[in-house]
Scaffold this motif. Structure first.
Motif, PDB file in Angstrom:
ATOM      1  N   VAL A   1       0.836  -1.201   0.000  1.00  0.00           N
ATOM      2  CA  VAL A   1       0.000   0.000   0.000  1.00  0.00           C
ATOM      3  C   VAL A   1       0.873   1.254   0.000  1.00  0.00           C
ATOM      4  CG1 VAL A   1      -1.655   1.351   1.349  1.00  0.00           C
ATOM      5  CG2 VAL A   1      -1.979  -1.115   1.089  1.00  0.00           C
ATOM      6  N   LEU A   2       1.902   1.265   0.859  1.00  0.00           N
ATOM      7  CA  LEU A   2       2.761   2.447   0.957  1.00  0.00           C
ATOM      8  C   LEU A   2       3.449   2.741  -0.363  1.00  0.00           C
ATOM      9  CD1 LEU A   2       4.200   4.678   2.539  1.00  0.00           C
ATOM     10  CD2 LEU A   2       5.914   2.980   3.204  1.00  0.00           C
ATOM     11  N   PHE A   3       4.059   1.741  -0.982  1.00  0.00           N
ATOM     12  CA  PHE A   3       4.820   1.999  -2.201  1.00  0.00           C
ATOM     13  C   PHE A   3       3.908   2.288  -3.386  1.00  0.00           C
ATOM     14  CE2 PHE A   3       8.226   0.100   0.305  1.00  0.00           C
ATOM     15  CZ  PHE A   3       9.249   0.999   0.027  1.00  0.00           C
ATOM     16  N   ALA A   4       2.701   1.792  -3.359  1.00  0.00           N
ATOM     17  CA  ALA A   4       1.737   2.170  -4.396  1.00  0.00           C
ATOM     18  C   ALA A   4       1.429   3.661  -4.318  1.00  0.00           C
ATOM     19  CB  ALA A   4       0.459   1.352  -4.256  1.00  0.00           C
ATOM     20  N   VAL A   5       1.202   4.159  -3.093  1.00  0.00           N
ATOM     21  CA  VAL A   5       0.902   5.581  -2.930  1.00  0.00           C
ATOM     22  C   VAL A   5       2.123   6.443  -3.243  1.00  0.00           C
ATOM     23  CG1 VAL A   5       0.202   7.361  -1.284  1.00  0.00           C
ATOM     24  CG2 VAL A   5      -0.901   5.126  -1.234  1.00  0.00           C
TER      25      VAL A   5
ATOM     26  N   THR B   1       1.915   9.324  -6.142  1.00  0.00           N
ATOM     27  CA  THR B   1       2.151  10.730  -5.819  1.00  0.00           C
ATOM     28  C   THR B   1       3.377  11.275  -6.545  1.00  0.00           C
ATOM     29  OG1 THR B   1       3.310  10.031  -3.795  1.00  0.00           O
ATOM     30  CG2 THR B   1       1.001  10.688  -3.584  1.00  0.00           C
ATOM     31  N   SER B   2       4.389  10.437  -6.726  1.00  0.00           N
ATOM     32  CA  SER B   2       5.577  10.877  -7.454  1.00  0.00           C
ATOM     33  C   SER B   2       5.246  11.188  -8.908  1.00  0.00           C
ATOM     34  CB  SER B   2       6.657   9.791  -7.375  1.00  0.00           C
ATOM     35  OG  SER B   2       7.813  10.178  -8.099  1.00  0.00           O
ATOM     36  N   VAL B   3       4.505  10.302  -9.555  1.00  0.00           N
ATOM     37  CA  VAL B   3       4.124  10.510 -10.954  1.00  0.00           C
ATOM     38  C   VAL B   3       3.152  11.682 -11.081  1.00  0.00           C
ATOM     39  CG1 VAL B   3       2.919   9.489 -12.930  1.00  0.00           C
ATOM     40  CG2 VAL B   3       4.540   8.113 -11.606  1.00  0.00           C
ATOM     41  N   ALA B   4       2.177  11.748 -10.173  1.00  0.00           N
ATOM     42  CA  ALA B   4       1.164  12.803 -10.239  1.00  0.00           C
ATOM     43  C   ALA B   4       1.792  14.183 -10.093  1.00  0.00           C
ATOM     44  CB  ALA B   4       0.108  12.590  -9.156  1.00  0.00           C
TER      45      ALA B   4
ATOM     46  N   HIS C   1       2.943   2.451  10.398  1.00  0.00           N
ATOM     47  CA  HIS C   1       3.645   3.610  10.935  1.00  0.00           C
ATOM     48  C   HIS C   1       5.152   3.409  10.864  1.00  0.00           C
ATOM     49  CE1 HIS C   1       4.478   7.046  13.546  1.00  0.00           C
ATOM     50  NE2 HIS C   1       5.286   6.260  14.225  1.00  0.00           N
ATOM     51  N   GLN C   2       5.627   2.257  11.301  1.00  0.00           N
ATOM     52  CA  GLN C   2       7.071   2.013  11.278  1.00  0.00           C
ATOM     53  C   GLN C   2       7.578   1.874   9.852  1.00  0.00           C
ATOM     54  OE1 GLN C   2       9.181   2.326  13.587  1.00  0.00           O
ATOM     55  NE2 GLN C   2      10.975   1.627  12.460  1.00  0.00           N
ATOM     56  N   VAL C   3       6.805   1.201   8.995  1.00  0.00           N
ATOM     57  CA  VAL C   3       7.207   1.026   7.599  1.00  0.00           C
ATOM     58  C   VAL C   3       7.345   2.378   6.906  1.00  0.00           C
ATOM     59  CG1 VAL C   3       6.363   0.228   5.347  1.00  0.00           C
ATOM     60  CG2 VAL C   3       6.310  -1.312   7.316  1.00  0.00           C
ATOM     61  N   GLN C   4       6.390   3.270   7.125  1.00  0.00           N
ATOM     62  CA  GLN C   4       6.444   4.566   6.449  1.00  0.00           C
ATOM     63  C   GLN C   4       7.622   5.397   6.934  1.00  0.00           C
ATOM     64  OE1 GLN C   4       2.703   6.559   7.240  1.00  0.00           O
ATOM     65  NE2 GLN C   4       3.268   7.180   9.306  1.00  0.00           N
ATOM     66  N   LEU C   5       7.961   5.306   8.214  1.00  0.00           N
ATOM     67  CA  LEU C   5       9.098   6.053   8.730  1.00  0.00           C
ATOM     68  C   LEU C   5      10.414   5.547   8.148  1.00  0.00           C
ATOM     69  CD1 LEU C   5       8.222   6.506  12.509  1.00  0.00           C
ATOM     70  CD2 LEU C   5       8.094   8.211  10.702  1.00  0.00           C
ATOM     71  N   MET C   6      10.588   4.245   8.100  1.00  0.00           N
ATOM     72  CA  MET C   6      11.833   3.676   7.586  1.00  0.00           C
ATOM     73  C   MET C   6      11.999   3.969   6.093  1.00  0.00           C
ATOM     74  SD  MET C   6      11.894   0.039   9.635  1.00  0.00           S
ATOM     75  CE  MET C   6      13.522  -0.404   9.059  1.00  0.00           C
ATOM     76  N   ALA C   7      10.923   3.766   5.315  1.00  0.00           N
ATOM     77  CA  ALA C   7      11.010   3.989   3.873  1.00  0.00           C
ATOM     78  C   ALA C   7      11.247   5.456   3.553  1.00  0.00           C
ATOM     79  CB  ALA C   7       9.734   3.498   3.196  1.00  0.00           C
ATOM     80  N   CYS C   8      10.527   6.335   4.226  1.00  0.00           N
ATOM     81  CA  CYS C   8      10.632   7.766   3.910  1.00  0.00           C
ATOM     82  C   CYS C   8      11.921   8.375   4.433  1.00  0.00           C
ATOM     83  CB  CYS C   8       9.415   8.513   4.446  1.00  0.00           C
ATOM     84  SG  CYS C   8       7.895   8.128   3.539  1.00  0.00           S
ATOM     85  N   THR C   9      12.516   7.781   5.453  1.00  0.00           N
ATOM     86  CA  THR C   9      13.840   8.221   5.885  1.00  0.00           C
ATOM     87  C   THR C   9      14.845   8.046   4.762  1.00  0.00           C
ATOM     88  OG1 THR C   9      13.423   7.723   8.216  1.00  0.00           O
ATOM     89  CG2 THR C   9      15.716   7.821   7.524  1.00  0.00           C
TER      90      THR C   9
END
Length: 337
Positions: free
Chosen positions: A254-258, A262-265, A315-323
């Protein structure tokens, strides 16, 4: 005094070390609270006392949210309406659509409760602190990120329960009684905080560290209450390591789909690089701080712990990926973006 200073220095060093490797210290505190609830769950009269304290804590939490949100900043940020509208569509349209697809695909393997928990997390507003922090690290438009996070939090107080009523049906307690609970526990304290800003805004600015402990402590109380109820009712006996691993995979998908959308948009809509960064980070987050109290109001106590488990993992997945993403963006020159 020296011992206290040494301990403070050690705690700060540990927090910084965890942050560098992408581990959220606050999430570690939440996991420790879950462990406490597993070992010493609140029962009987203690459970009633914890439940009452949790309701007070939720009200205090949303009062502080209201007191911190500057109406002037929100009005100033409204000038970038295309950017904010795109972020809101990502938060409250794209995410829920992915949540519905995930529920349909994963219910057979995750079970109905965890699949609904995934759907619930997709209905939540964007998180504020980490979205703004990542935008700053990546070299984005911080002012726009502050406004976007504020809009999302404010709209989410009303929109998240409405979406939950639509897509979760009977799983969420949306009736006349629950509507009153939502108004009294979430919206009314938020409005009181907004109304009180003129008198307490300066005091809040002077005591930010102490108030951070208050609102984070409130969340820990919500977690303890929810997971204590889960332990007493026996809901955790149905969870296996395999199901948790599958749930983690769903959160990643779900996270990487969004993030991809958002990157393409951002590029297709012609946003400047600084604004594309805001879209990516504000449009891909979900708020643990808002989600846990909302779950405590929207769902029966016996099911809250399972419903919020996907949110805690996400929550933890989004923090690690976005870091990782924010640091890479910081190293990239604007003219190469």
């Amino acid at each position: 005094m020296n011992d206290l200073n040494d301990r403070t220095t050690s705690i700060t060093a540990l927090r910084n070390t965890l942050g560098r490797v992408g581990v959220d210290p606050y999430l570690m505190a939440i996991l420790a609270t879950v462990g406490l609830a597993a070992l010493l769950p609140a029962r009987g009269q203690a459970a009633h006392a914890v439940s009452d304290a949790t309701e007070v804590a939720i009200g205090l939490l949303f009062f502080l949210y209201g007191a911190r949100l500057s109406p002037k900043a929100a009005l100033d940020g409204a000038k970038q309406w295309r950017l904010h509208l795109t972020i809101l569509l990502s938060t409250f349209a794209l995410f829920p659509l992915l949540g519905l697809a995930a529920q349909w695909l994963t219910t057979p393997v995750l079970g109905a409760s965890l699949a609904k928990g995934v759907l619930f997390l997709t209905l939540l507003p964007s998180t504020a602190q980490s979205s703004i922090a990542f935008t700053s690290i990546a070299g984005g438009n911080v002012a726009a990120a502050v406004c976007a996070a504020s809009f999302s939090s404010l709209i989410g107080i009303v929109l998240t329960p409405l979406l939950a009523a639509i897509v979760l049906g009977g799983s969420a307690r949306i009736d006349a009684g629950s509507a009153v609970d939502l108004l009294l526990q979430l919206l009314l304290p938020f409005l009181l905080g907004q109304f009180s800003r003129r008198w307490i805004a300066a005091w809040i600015s002077r005591h930010k560290p102490a108030l951070t402990l208050v609102d984070r402590g409130s969340i820990l109380l919500v977690v303890y209450s929810a997971f204590s109820e889960g332990m007493v009712s026996g809901v955790w006996s149905s969870l296996s390591v395999i199901r948790l691993a599958l749930l983690l995979g769903v959160c990643l998908a779900v996270l990487f789909a969004v993030l991809g959308v958002t990157s393409v948009a951002g590029k297709r809509l012609g946003f400047a690089r600084a604004d594309r960064i805001v879209l990516i980070f504000c449009g891909s987050k979900k708020s643990l701080a808002s989600g846990l109290p909302m779950a405590a109001v929207l769902f029966p106590a016996s099911s809250v712990s399972v419903m919020v488990l996907p949110l805690m993992l996400f929550h933890q997945v989004q923090l690690m990926a976005c870091t990782v993403i924010a640091r890479r963006m910081a190293l990239r020159k604007p003219d190469n973006s």
